[in-house]
Design an enzyme around this catalytic site. Sequence first.
Site, PDB file in Angstrom:
ATOM      1  N   GLU A  11      -0.999  -5.502   8.972  1.00  0.00           N
ATOM      2  CA  GLU A  11      -0.123  -4.879   9.976  1.00  0.00           C
ATOM      3  C   GLU A  11      -0.642  -5.084  11.390  1.00  0.00           C
ATOM      4  O   GLU A  11      -1.850  -5.015  11.630  1.00  0.00           O
ATOM      5  CB  GLU A  11      -0.030  -3.366   9.708  1.00  0.00           C
ATOM      6  CG  GLU A  11       0.698  -3.028   8.439  1.00  0.00           C
ATOM      7  CD  GLU A  11       0.821  -1.516   8.205  1.00  0.00           C
ATOM      8  OE1 GLU A  11       0.572  -0.719   9.130  1.00  0.00           O
ATOM      9  OE2 GLU A  11       1.165  -1.148   7.068  1.00  0.00           O
ATOM     10  N   ASP A  25       0.836  -1.207   0.000  1.00  0.00           N
ATOM     11  CA  ASP A  25       0.000   0.000   0.000  1.00  0.00           C
ATOM     12  C   ASP A  25       0.873   1.260   0.000  1.00  0.00           C
ATOM     13  O   ASP A  25       0.366   2.385  -0.053  1.00  0.00           O
ATOM     14  CB  ASP A  25      -1.024  -0.004   1.148  1.00  0.00           C
ATOM     15  CG  ASP A  25      -0.382  -0.029   2.523  1.00  0.00           C
ATOM     16  OD1 ASP A  25       0.858  -0.112   2.613  1.00  0.00           O
ATOM     17  OD2 ASP A  25      -1.136   0.037   3.519  1.00  0.00           O
ATOM     18  N   SER A  26       2.185   1.065   0.002  1.00  0.00           N
ATOM     19  CA  SER A  26       3.101   2.204  -0.187  1.00  0.00           C
ATOM     20  C   SER A  26       2.843   2.862  -1.539  1.00  0.00           C
ATOM     21  O   SER A  26       3.272   3.990  -1.778  1.00  0.00           O
ATOM     22  CB  SER A  26       4.560   1.733  -0.108  1.00  0.00           C
ATOM     23  OG  SER A  26       4.771   0.618  -0.944  1.00  0.00           O
ATOM     24  N   GLU A  52       9.675  -4.030  10.481  1.00  0.00           N
ATOM     25  CA  GLU A  52      10.044  -2.728   9.903  1.00  0.00           C
ATOM     26  C   GLU A  52      10.677  -1.791  10.925  1.00  0.00           C
ATOM     27  O   GLU A  52      10.118  -1.540  12.004  1.00  0.00           O
ATOM     28  CB  GLU A  52       8.800  -2.061   9.275  1.00  0.00           C
ATOM     29  CG  GLU A  52       9.121  -0.717   8.620  1.00  0.00           C
ATOM     30  CD  GLU A  52       8.114  -0.270   7.579  1.00  0.00           C
ATOM     31  OE1 GLU A  52       7.168  -1.009   7.268  1.00  0.00           O
ATOM     32  OE2 GLU A  52       8.312   0.849   7.050  1.00  0.00           O
ATOM     33  N   LYS A  55      -1.050  -9.545   3.316  1.00  0.00           N
ATOM     34  CA  LYS A  55      -0.250  -9.049   4.443  1.00  0.00           C
ATOM     35  C   LYS A  55      -1.109  -8.094   5.253  1.00  0.00           C
ATOM     36  O   LYS A  55      -1.896  -7.340   4.683  1.00  0.00           O
ATOM     37  CB  LYS A  55       0.995  -8.312   3.949  1.00  0.00           C
ATOM     38  CG  LYS A  55       1.769  -7.619   5.076  1.00  0.00           C
ATOM     39  CD  LYS A  55       3.130  -7.137   4.623  1.00  0.00           C
ATOM     40  CE  LYS A  55       3.148  -5.733   4.053  1.00  0.00           C
ATOM     41  NZ  LYS A  55       2.695  -4.670   4.994  1.00  0.00           N
ATOM     42  N   ASP A  58      -1.134  -6.380  -0.003  1.00  0.00           N
ATOM     43  CA  ASP A  58      -1.115  -5.635   1.248  1.00  0.00           C
ATOM     44  C   ASP A  58      -2.530  -5.128   1.549  1.00  0.00           C
ATOM     45  O   ASP A  58      -3.064  -4.292   0.812  1.00  0.00           O
ATOM     46  CB  ASP A  58      -0.160  -4.439   1.053  1.00  0.00           C
ATOM     47  CG  ASP A  58       0.477  -3.985   2.326  1.00  0.00           C
ATOM     48  OD1 ASP A  58       0.263  -4.618   3.370  1.00  0.00           O
ATOM     49  OD2 ASP A  58       1.231  -2.989   2.264  1.00  0.00           O
TER      50      ASP A  58
HETATM   51  O1  KIV Z   1       3.549  -1.053   1.656  1.00  0.00           O
HETATM   52  C1  KIV Z   1       4.698  -1.505   1.546  1.00  0.00           C
HETATM   53  O2  KIV Z   1       5.366  -1.326   0.534  1.00  0.00           O
HETATM   54  C2  KIV Z   1       5.221  -2.265   2.681  1.00  0.00           C
HETATM   55  C3  KIV Z   1       6.637  -2.676   2.703  1.00  0.00           C
HETATM   56  C4  KIV Z   1       7.679  -1.856   2.237  1.00  0.00           C
HETATM   57  C5  KIV Z   1       6.996  -3.658   3.722  1.00  0.00           C
HETATM   58  O3  KIV Z   1       4.499  -2.558   3.579  1.00  0.00           O
END
Ligand code: KIV
Length: 246
Positions: free
Chosen positions: A100, A30-31, A164, A98, A69
């Site tokens: 958090e 989600d970055s 992280e 994934k 994510d």
């Molecule tokens: O959203 C993302 O890109 C991430 C990672 C860099 C671990 O969670």
Amino acid sequence: NKTPLTCLTAYSKTTAQVADKYCDIILVGDSLGMVLYGLKSTKKVKMKTMIEHCKVVKSYAKKSLVVFDMPYKTYTNKKSAYKNAKEVIKKTGCDAIKLEGGTKVAKIVKYLTSKNISVMGHIGLLPQSSTKYKLKGRKINENKKILDDAVAISKSGAFSIVVECVVESLAKKITNTVKIPTIGIGASKYCDGQILVLDDIIGLTDFSPKFVKKYSNVKKYILKSVKNYCQDVKKRRFPSSQNVYK
Ligand code: KIV
């Protein structure tokens, strides 16, 4: 076999093709909210957007494991997490999701894995709930809490955990304690694998904390190409005879 796992993010066709050549795991992170859409944090990233990017990545990643994510607030309880994860897997074909959090989300992770959904955990610095990008694990209480988080996620059936931005000694302790692979981002060589944002390592973004190694400066090349193109057009050097249909 103890060879570190290689992981990168990808959000598009080209980045998926490239990452797939070398990486064990590709994360559709989600970055992308910050990297592609200019958002201030990952909190505003929508499920719909993530699904579209993941569909593309999955269709061009032939051998790497593709992880989706889960966006902010899409896994607040067991039921919504399961409903959303099922939708994501059905629509994108991703191999895992994934999410958090540590002890707080352990029950949700356990529920998802009991339903045969492969889950990657994410502990330490949690972008979806932090306001500042800050190193974790320096204070004794925080250090203990993150270790507890790692154990809780590992016991819940997750297949790996992203760790992280934590101090090296804590990353080492977590890796030696849990039974699943730890994937570090700003978490030292003691993790079982490493993950970074692809756009960061090629210098397409300006994000450059100490833990990001820049392997090229793509932004500089783009800038040069755009400058040269514009100069060519203005000076009537482009299109030339080579670019014309006679
Ligand atoms: O959203 C993302 O890109 C991430 C990672 C860099 C671990 O969670």
